[in-house]
Design a protein around this motif. Structure first.
Motif, PDB file in Angstrom:
ATOM      1  N   ALA A 494       0.824  -1.199   0.000  1.00 12.88           N
ATOM      2  CA  ALA A 494       0.000   0.000   0.000  1.00 12.88           C
ATOM      3  C   ALA A 494       0.863   1.256   0.000  1.00 12.88           C
ATOM      4  N   LEU A 495       1.974   1.237   0.773  1.00 11.64           N
ATOM      5  CA  LEU A 495       2.880   2.380   0.810  1.00 11.64           C
ATOM      6  C   LEU A 495       3.547   2.585  -0.543  1.00 11.64           C
ATOM      7  N   PHE A 496       3.971   1.499  -1.159  1.00  6.31           N
ATOM      8  CA  PHE A 496       4.579   1.606  -2.492  1.00  6.31           C
ATOM      9  C   PHE A 496       3.593   2.207  -3.487  1.00  6.31           C
ATOM     10  N   ALA A 497       2.357   1.734  -3.449  1.00 12.17           N
ATOM     11  CA  ALA A 497       1.340   2.237  -4.380  1.00 12.17           C
ATOM     12  C   ALA A 497       1.114   3.727  -4.185  1.00 12.17           C
ATOM     13  N   ARG A 498       0.994   4.173  -2.926  1.00  8.37           N
ATOM     14  CA  ARG A 498       0.767   5.594  -2.664  1.00  8.37           C
ATOM     15  C   ARG A 498       1.930   6.434  -3.186  1.00  8.37           C
ATOM     16  N   ASN A 499       3.158   6.009  -2.903  1.00  7.40           N
ATOM     17  CA  ASN A 499       4.330   6.768  -3.341  1.00  7.40           C
ATOM     18  C   ASN A 499       4.444   6.791  -4.872  1.00  7.40           C
ATOM     19  N   PHE A 500       4.153   5.657  -5.492  1.00  8.20           N
ATOM     20  CA  PHE A 500       4.266   5.584  -6.951  1.00  8.20           C
ATOM     21  C   PHE A 500       3.249   6.505  -7.616  1.00  8.20           C
ATOM     22  N   LEU A 501       2.023   6.467  -7.125  1.00 12.02           N
ATOM     23  CA  LEU A 501       0.982   7.311  -7.713  1.00 12.02           C
ATOM     24  C   LEU A 501       1.293   8.791  -7.490  1.00 12.02           C
ATOM     25  N   ARG A 502       1.947   9.101  -6.387  1.00  6.73           N
ATOM     26  CA  ARG A 502       2.270  10.500  -6.089  1.00  6.73           C
ATOM     27  C   ARG A 502       3.454  10.987  -6.914  1.00  6.73           C
ATOM     28  N   ASP A 503       4.460  10.135  -7.114  1.00  3.64           N
ATOM     29  CA  ASP A 503       5.733  10.612  -7.663  1.00  3.64           C
ATOM     30  C   ASP A 503       5.982  10.230  -9.125  1.00  3.64           C
ATOM     31  N   GLU A 504       5.455   9.096  -9.570  1.00  5.52           N
ATOM     32  CA  GLU A 504       5.891   8.598 -10.878  1.00  5.52           C
ATOM     33  C   GLU A 504       4.775   8.354 -11.886  1.00  5.52           C
ATOM     34  N   ALA A 505       3.571   8.094 -11.434  1.00  2.00           N
ATOM     35  CA  ALA A 505       2.518   7.630 -12.334  1.00  2.00           C
ATOM     36  C   ALA A 505       2.176   8.645 -13.417  1.00  2.00           C
ATOM     37  N   ALA A 506       2.065   9.928 -13.059  1.00  3.42           N
ATOM     38  CA  ALA A 506       1.632  10.945 -14.023  1.00  3.42           C
ATOM     39  C   ALA A 506       2.574  11.008 -15.212  1.00  3.42           C
ATOM     40  N   ALA A 507       3.868  11.011 -14.962  1.00  5.10           N
ATOM     41  CA  ALA A 507       4.837  11.077 -16.060  1.00  5.10           C
ATOM     42  C   ALA A 507       4.801   9.813 -16.898  1.00  5.10           C
ATOM     43  N   LEU A 508       4.603   8.679 -16.255  1.00  5.43           N
ATOM     44  CA  LEU A 508       4.635   7.405 -16.966  1.00  5.43           C
ATOM     45  C   LEU A 508       3.483   7.279 -17.964  1.00  5.43           C
ATOM     46  N   ILE A 509       2.329   7.777 -17.603  1.00  9.55           N
ATOM     47  CA  ILE A 509       1.184   7.648 -18.505  1.00  9.55           C
ATOM     48  C   ILE A 509       0.927   8.920 -19.317  1.00  9.55           C
ATOM     49  N   GLY A 510       1.824   9.904 -19.187  1.00  9.14           N
ATOM     50  CA  GLY A 510       1.699  11.122 -19.975  1.00  9.14           C
ATOM     51  C   GLY A 510       0.567  12.011 -19.532  1.00  9.14           C
ATOM     52  N   TYR A 511       0.306  12.034 -18.236  1.00  5.53           N
ATOM     53  CA  TYR A 511      -0.798  12.831 -17.688  1.00  5.53           C
ATOM     54  C   TYR A 511      -0.279  14.233 -17.404  1.00  5.53           C
ATOM     55  N   THR A 512      -0.859  15.235 -18.060  1.00  7.80           N
ATOM     56  CA  THR A 512      -0.372  16.606 -17.905  1.00  7.80           C
ATOM     57  C   THR A 512      -1.358  17.495 -17.157  1.00  7.80           C
ATOM     58  N   GLY A 513      -2.385  16.895 -16.580  1.00  7.56           N
ATOM     59  CA  GLY A 513      -3.388  17.667 -15.848  1.00  7.56           C
ATOM     60  C   GLY A 513      -2.972  17.902 -14.422  1.00  7.56           C
ATOM     61  N   ARG A 514      -3.930  17.799 -13.524  1.00  9.05           N
ATOM     62  CA  ARG A 514      -3.643  18.037 -12.115  1.00  9.05           C
ATOM     63  C   ARG A 514      -2.661  17.000 -11.585  1.00  9.05           C
ATOM     64  N   SER A 515      -2.032  17.319 -10.475  1.00 10.77           N
ATOM     65  CA  SER A 515      -0.972  16.455  -9.957  1.00 10.77           C
ATOM     66  C   SER A 515      -1.489  15.166  -9.349  1.00 10.77           C
ATOM     67  N   GLN A 516      -2.798  15.096  -9.058  1.00 10.46           N
ATOM     68  CA  GLN A 516      -3.321  13.892  -8.415  1.00 10.46           C
ATOM     69  C   GLN A 516      -3.548  12.796  -9.456  1.00 10.46           C
ATOM     70  N   ALA A 517      -2.488  12.066  -9.775  1.00  5.89           N
ATOM     71  CA  ALA A 517      -2.593  11.021 -10.791  1.00  5.89           C
ATOM     72  C   ALA A 517      -3.508   9.893 -10.353  1.00  5.89           C
ATOM     73  N   TRP A 518      -3.718   9.774  -9.073  1.00  4.90           N
ATOM     74  CA  TRP A 518      -4.587   8.697  -8.584  1.00  4.90           C
ATOM     75  C   TRP A 518      -6.005   8.821  -9.118  1.00  4.90           C
ATOM     76  N   ARG A 519      -6.353  10.011  -9.605  1.00  7.60           N
ATOM     77  CA  ARG A 519      -7.696  10.196 -10.140  1.00  7.60           C
ATOM     78  C   ARG A 519      -7.907   9.439 -11.448  1.00  7.60           C
ATOM     79  N   ILE A 520      -6.842   9.251 -12.211  1.00  6.71           N
ATOM     80  CA  ILE A 520      -7.006   8.631 -13.537  1.00  6.71           C
ATOM     81  C   ILE A 520      -6.168   7.360 -13.696  1.00  6.71           C
ATOM     82  N   CYS A 521      -5.648   6.824 -12.599  1.00  2.00           N
ATOM     83  CA  CYS A 521      -4.956   5.535 -12.683  1.00  2.00           C
ATOM     84  C   CYS A 521      -5.004   4.847 -11.313  1.00  2.00           C
ATOM     85  N   HIS A 522      -4.572   3.607 -11.290  1.00  2.00           N
ATOM     86  CA  HIS A 522      -4.586   2.843 -10.047  1.00  2.00           C
ATOM     87  C   HIS A 522      -3.429   1.860 -10.100  1.00  2.00           C
TER      88      HIS A 522
END
Length: 563
Positions: A494-522
């Protein structure tokens, strides 16, 4: 006021009524003024009745099919009481083969047009009450029922384009289109069998289909009984539509055995989603094929289907019919397994309908075919299939629809079926199980039912639970897990998932919107090697982090760094 009101009742809102549009288009080209009233069988009867009454014209013509005939009769009877001066006319395939009997049974009807209606309807509007001059008309002359001679078919080129490009029904409506009438085959269950085959000029068909695509049509479904009856013509139309810059999907009903090398080359190279093919297999039993006068070779169908499936660029819909002559449960099961092995996107399990005017209805006694004297005249039993057999097949059909066609448990179901010698036997067993369960639809019900079935029947092998969870997480962001998938959370994961979604997920999926990548990925950490499991390999214990991207509806493995 319009000279005629053409009434259509569609089975669903997404459908459009081609018949009344064709009639109206032809009448307008001959300087007559019809109006169209297009509703659905799901509307309240009171609103239907009022709509017909408010829009009535001197002639009200009802377009009759299996799914709407009973409602059409109620509407016509009500209209007769409310507007006794109106000439009430029925037409369409449901009334074309017993028109005199229908007029005897329905005193509120003035006439029935049998067969094609464009030319007869024009003649009726122009005849000045001389109904004896109207082709294809069966009408009431006092106490007598008069059946007029059948006229010659109308050239399709005489019917103008049926759609107003500036006022097309919008998505998700399906636009129906006709580029040919008739069929070269003589299948015993079909009303088109052996009818005169004629085509719209291919240049005009290409032009009109292109115009629909350019106007933004969502899906265009051709009603041609066998679109590729003329191979060269079909290939040229397919090639032209393949070259369009459009997102429109074109649906064709074809004979797969007529696909030549050029056709397969064109279809396999078409843009993804451009075409959708419906292939009527009906049965793979040679004796049954001979009995229904169907010349198809299953080997040819299988070869063409495999080529198209491998191309991966179109939806393939294959049909089977239960209740045909000489096909018992074992034979139908083989037909099912033969077709299922081709991996169509949809395997439609239908049931024989003894349609008025079809050869199998006339020959029903020769194979013990019994059916209800009411629409849709569906088979109740045959010499080879008992009522219990057909009841079981109905459950099988429901299981296929709820589990296979819905796509809700696609990967988990594939995992189970890989271990089954007979998909037909599996779905028959699953159908019986589902009949005793909650009949709710939707992804959660599908998941819970499949898991319960696997547990009860000893099929809950390692890997199934993970694949069910994968199916649950893949399509969209969900707020909760089904109860059967809940497990004790691992704080490290769970800790890994939270950190990944906060720090790396947006760049990996090319998300350029708000910083909360958890909204559009899991991100979820599985205990098994999911990429291998999804490839059909045996389960391997390996912690595996999968990132679910809800913009693209895809999932990929990401490294478990520091976890």
């Amino acid at each position: 006021m319009a000279e005629a009101l053409l009434v259509a009742l569609n089975a669903k809102f997404v459908h459009t009524a081609l018949a009344v549009r064709s009639l109206a288009s032809y009448l307008r080209s001959r300087h007559r003024e019809p109006a169209i009233l297009e509703l659905t069988i799901n509307d309240q009867f009171e609103s239907l009745r009022q709509a017909v009454y408010e829009n009535r014209a001197p002639v009200v013509a009802f377009s009759c099919y299996l799914w709407n005939i009973e409602l059409m009769r109620k509407l016509a009877e009500a209209l007769r009481c409310m507007a006794p001066e109106t000439f009430i006319l029925f037409g369409g395939p449901q009334v074309s083969f017993d028109a005199p009997a229908l007029l005897h049974a329905c005193p509120y009807l003035d006439g029935v047009i049998t067969g094609e209606g464009e030319k007869p309807l024009l003649q009726l509007l122009e005849c000045g009450g001389d109904y004896a001059s109207v082709e294809n008309l069966v009408w009431r002359d006092g106490a007598n029922i008069v059946q007029n001679p059948v006229g010659s078919p109308l050239p399709l080129a005489d019917i103008p384009f049926v759609y107003d490009l500036d006022n097309l029904p919008s998505a998700p409506r399906i636009l129906y289109y006709e580029s040919s009438r008739g069929c070269p085959f003589r299948c015993g269950f079909c009303l088109s069998g052996g009818t005169h085959l004629r085509f719209l000029p291919e240049e005009r068909a290409i032009s009109e289909l292109t115009a629909l695509a350019n106007a933004g049509a969502h899906q265009v479904k051709l009603v041609d009984r066998t679109f590729n009856a003329d191979r060269g013509r079909a290939n040229r139309i397919w090639r032209a539509l393949s070259a369009l810059d459009t997102r429109t999907n074109f649906h064709f009903e074809i004979a797969a055995s007529l696909l030549d090398g050029e056709a397969l080359e064109i279809l396999c190279a078409a843009p993804k989603g451009r075409f959708q093919l419906e292939i009527g297999v009906q049965t793979t039993n040679p004796e049954t094929l001979r009995a229904i006068t169907r010349p198809d070779s299953f080997e040819e169908i299988a070869y063409a289907t495999r080529r198209l499936r491998e191309a991966g660029n179109m939806h393939l819909h294959l049909d089977l019919i239960a209740g045909l002559p000489h096909e018992d449960l074992a034979s139908f099961g083989k037909s099912f397994d033969d077709v299922f092995a081709l991996r169509p996107h949809m395997l439609q399990l239908g049931f024989l309908k003894f349609l008025k005017g079809s050869r199998l209805r006339a020959q029903a006694g020769s194979f013990g075919g019994r059916f209800g004297d009411y629409p849709p005249y569906e088979v109740l039993s045959t010499d080879c299939l008992s009522p219990d057999d057909l009841h079981a097949l109905k459950a099988c059909e429901e299981a296929v629809e709820r589990m296979n066609h819905s796509g809700f448990v696609r990967h988990a179901l594939a995992f189970l079926l890989e271990r089954e010698p007979s998909p037909f036997a599996f779905f028959m067993e699953l159908g019986v199980f589902l009949r005793g369960r909650n009949r709710a639809s939707g992804p959660m019900a599908a998941l819970e039912n499949l898991w319960a079935f696997a547990q009860k029947t000893g099929r809950a092998a390692e890997g199934l639970r993970e694949l069910l969870l994968y199916d649950w997480l893949l399509p969209e962001k969900r707020g909760m897990l089904p109860a059967c998938l809940e497990c004790e959370p691992c704080e490290k994961d769970a800790l890994f998932a939270r950190n990944f979604l906060r720090d790396e997920a947006a760049a990996l999926i090319g998300y350029t919107g708000r910083s909360q990548a958890w909204r559009i990925c899991h991100l979820h950490v599985f205990p098994l090697d999911m990429p291998a499991l999804l490839r059909g390999e045996e389960p391997v214990r390996r912690r595996c982090a999968m990132l679910f991207d809800y913009i693209r509806h895809t999932a990929r493995e990401v490294p478990l760094r520091g976890a």
